[in-house]
Scaffold this motif. Structure first.
Motif, PDB file in Angstrom:
ATOM      1  N   UNK A  16      52.514  54.367  43.300  1.00 30.08           N
ATOM      2  CA  UNK A  16      51.090  54.662  43.505  1.00 30.08           C
ATOM      3  C   UNK A  16      50.660  55.850  42.658  1.00 30.08           C
ATOM      4  N   UNK A  17      51.610  56.681  42.270  1.00 31.06           N
ATOM      5  CA  UNK A  17      51.287  57.966  41.656  1.00 31.06           C
ATOM      6  C   UNK A  17      52.088  58.127  40.376  1.00 31.06           C
ATOM      7  N   UNK A  18      51.448  58.645  39.325  1.00 31.19           N
ATOM      8  CA  UNK A  18      52.174  58.877  38.078  1.00 31.19           C
ATOM      9  C   UNK A  18      51.535  59.989  37.270  1.00 31.19           C
ATOM     10  N   UNK A  19      52.118  60.253  36.111  1.00 31.65           N
ATOM     11  CA  UNK A  19      51.616  61.275  35.195  1.00 31.65           C
ATOM     12  C   UNK A  19      50.957  60.608  33.997  1.00 31.65           C
ATOM     13  N   UNK A  20      49.735  61.013  33.665  1.00 31.70           N
ATOM     14  CA  UNK A  20      49.066  60.564  32.449  1.00 31.70           C
ATOM     15  C   UNK A  20      49.303  61.575  31.332  1.00 31.70           C
ATOM     16  N   UNK A 188      43.893  50.631  38.917  1.00 33.06           N
ATOM     17  CA  UNK A 188      44.535  51.910  38.580  1.00 33.06           C
ATOM     18  C   UNK A 188      43.475  52.832  38.001  1.00 33.06           C
ATOM     19  N   UNK A 189      43.487  54.103  38.418  1.00 32.10           N
ATOM     20  CA  UNK A 189      42.445  55.055  38.035  1.00 32.10           C
ATOM     21  C   UNK A 189      42.836  55.854  36.805  1.00 32.10           C
ATOM     22  N   UNK A 228      44.174  52.709  45.290  1.00 28.65           N
ATOM     23  CA  UNK A 228      44.040  52.735  43.832  1.00 28.65           C
ATOM     24  C   UNK A 228      45.195  53.580  43.271  1.00 28.65           C
ATOM     25  N   UNK A 229      45.953  53.005  42.358  1.00 25.68           N
ATOM     26  CA  UNK A 229      47.040  53.751  41.695  1.00 25.68           C
ATOM     27  C   UNK A 229      46.423  54.887  40.884  1.00 25.68           C
ATOM     28  N   UNK A 230      47.059  56.065  40.871  1.00 24.09           N
ATOM     29  CA  UNK A 230      46.444  57.199  40.189  1.00 24.09           C
ATOM     30  C   UNK A 230      47.438  57.933  39.290  1.00 24.09           C
ATOM     31  N   UNK A 231      46.945  58.419  38.127  1.00 24.95           N
ATOM     32  CA  UNK A 231      47.821  59.013  37.105  1.00 24.95           C
ATOM     33  C   UNK A 231      47.204  60.282  36.518  1.00 24.95           C
ATOM     34  N   UNK A 232      46.998  61.318  37.347  1.00 24.47           N
ATOM     35  CA  UNK A 232      46.389  62.544  36.823  1.00 24.47           C
ATOM     36  C   UNK A 232      47.251  63.162  35.718  1.00 24.47           C
ATOM     37  N   UNK A 242      51.411  70.462  42.232  1.00 18.51           N
ATOM     38  CA  UNK A 242      50.241  70.474  43.135  1.00 18.51           C
ATOM     39  C   UNK A 242      49.628  69.075  43.260  1.00 18.51           C
ATOM     40  N   UNK A 243      49.434  68.408  42.132  1.00 18.60           N
ATOM     41  CA  UNK A 243      48.763  67.105  42.159  1.00 18.60           C
ATOM     42  C   UNK A 243      49.529  66.078  42.982  1.00 18.60           C
TER      43      UNK A 243
END
Ligand code: NAD
Length: 276
Positions: A16-20, A188-189, A228-232, A242-243
């Motif tokens: 669900x979470x990743x690094x962009x 995905x965002x 929604x999958x997110x990749x800040x 933190x993210x």
């Protein structure tokens, strides 16, 4: 946890979470941020040929695997075919070139970066071939509106597993979300933090204060609760940590409703109907 996954419609698990890593410099900067992410529990990295940092992403992966004892199969690596490479043969070549720069045998997810008119169906055929030959674990699109998806699905053999689009509290993508949910396409965002433009928002600040969290964490939690999958993106280790610290609190339905009110259908990036 950071390793929680959604299950794509072909059964592949995607975090669900990743690094962009858009606008992260090739070399030391991308190597140190990808390594920091993996060491802090991230398993998913989002790059693209056009980001010009695939070599560094690959180097970071090799170093992180060696230093952590994780294996390639623990990671979920995404890249994207750039607009100028769209078309059948050129997409097949672009995939090989991305793999070579990354130093990987396969990608977990390969996306059409933008819906180039007149080309994206041939591009999709190339992705279907790579998928059917087991060269890539999942295929999808990016920046596709509902009408692009509808058009693609007229001829597609395989439905995209993912659509990665601009998505944040000021661009809540209601119609696309509903369409993708009905179709089994995972949304995905990108630019989930609106590239930094939401940190002074009073509504978000209040919700953050109530939960003793930061605005970034509130937004990213909103993504997860909306499925929604997110990749800040961040290159700073303390923000990378933190993210990702969003798995120990829950937004109430009132919080979600207040965030939903912020929607303005307003983009910070290009509109997929007019991106050239
Ligand atoms: P983002 O919304 O993730 O914002 C990143 C910026 O916010 C950083 O540069 C940093 O300045 C700031 N930031 C991050 N964490 C913070 C924190 N905790 N506190 C304060 N500031 C913080 O922006 P993005 O990079 O545009 O989007 C994320 C990823 O989405 C990209 O890196 C890329 O992988 C992907 N993307 C894809 C497309 C596409 O066309 N498919 C387009 C844009 C981005």
């Amino acid at each position: 946890s950071l390793q929680d996954t959604t299950v794509l419609h072909n059964g592949v698990k995607m975090p669900w979470f990743g690094l962009g890593v858009w606008r992260v410099e090739e070399g030391d900067e991308v190597i140190s941020s990808v390594k920091a992410a993996i060491k802090n529990g991230y398993r998913s990295i989002d790059t693209a040929a056009v980001y010009k940092n695939e070599e560094g992403v690959g180097e970071a992966i090799r170093q992180a695997l060696e230093e952590t004892g994780l294996t390639r199969a623990d990671l979920f690596i995404t890249s994207k075919v750039w607009n100028s490479d769209q078309g059948y043969d050129s997409t097949l070549e672009a995939y090989e070139a991305s793999l070579k720069r990354l130093g990987l045998e396969y990608l977990d997810l390969y996306l059409i970066h933008w819906p180039v008119a007149g080309k994206y169906k041939d591009t999709w055929k190339a992705l279907e071939k790579l998928y059917k030959e087991d060269r890539v674990r999942a295929i999808g699109v990016s920046n596709f509106h509902v009408h692009h998806l509808e058009d693609l699905l007229k001829d597609a053999e395989i439905k995209p597993m993912v659509d990665q689009v601009e998505y944040h509290p000021q661009l809540a993508q209601h119609a696309l979300r509903t369409y993708c949910k009905d179709q089994g396409i995972q949304l995905e965002a990108w630019s989930p933090l609106m590239q930094g433009g939401l940190f002074e928002n009073e509504v978000l600040k209040q919700i953050a204060q109530k939960h003793q969290k930061t605005v970034a964490q509130v937004i990213l939690r909103w993504d997860l609760q909306n499925e929604v999958v997110t990749i800040p993106k961040s290159v700073k280790e303390h923000r990378i940590i933190e993210n990702a610290d969003v798995f120990n609190f829950e937004l109430s339905s009132e919080d979600i409703a207040a965030i939903d009110e912020l929607n303005k259908d307003q983009r910070v990036g290009a509109d997929p109907d007019n991106f050239n």
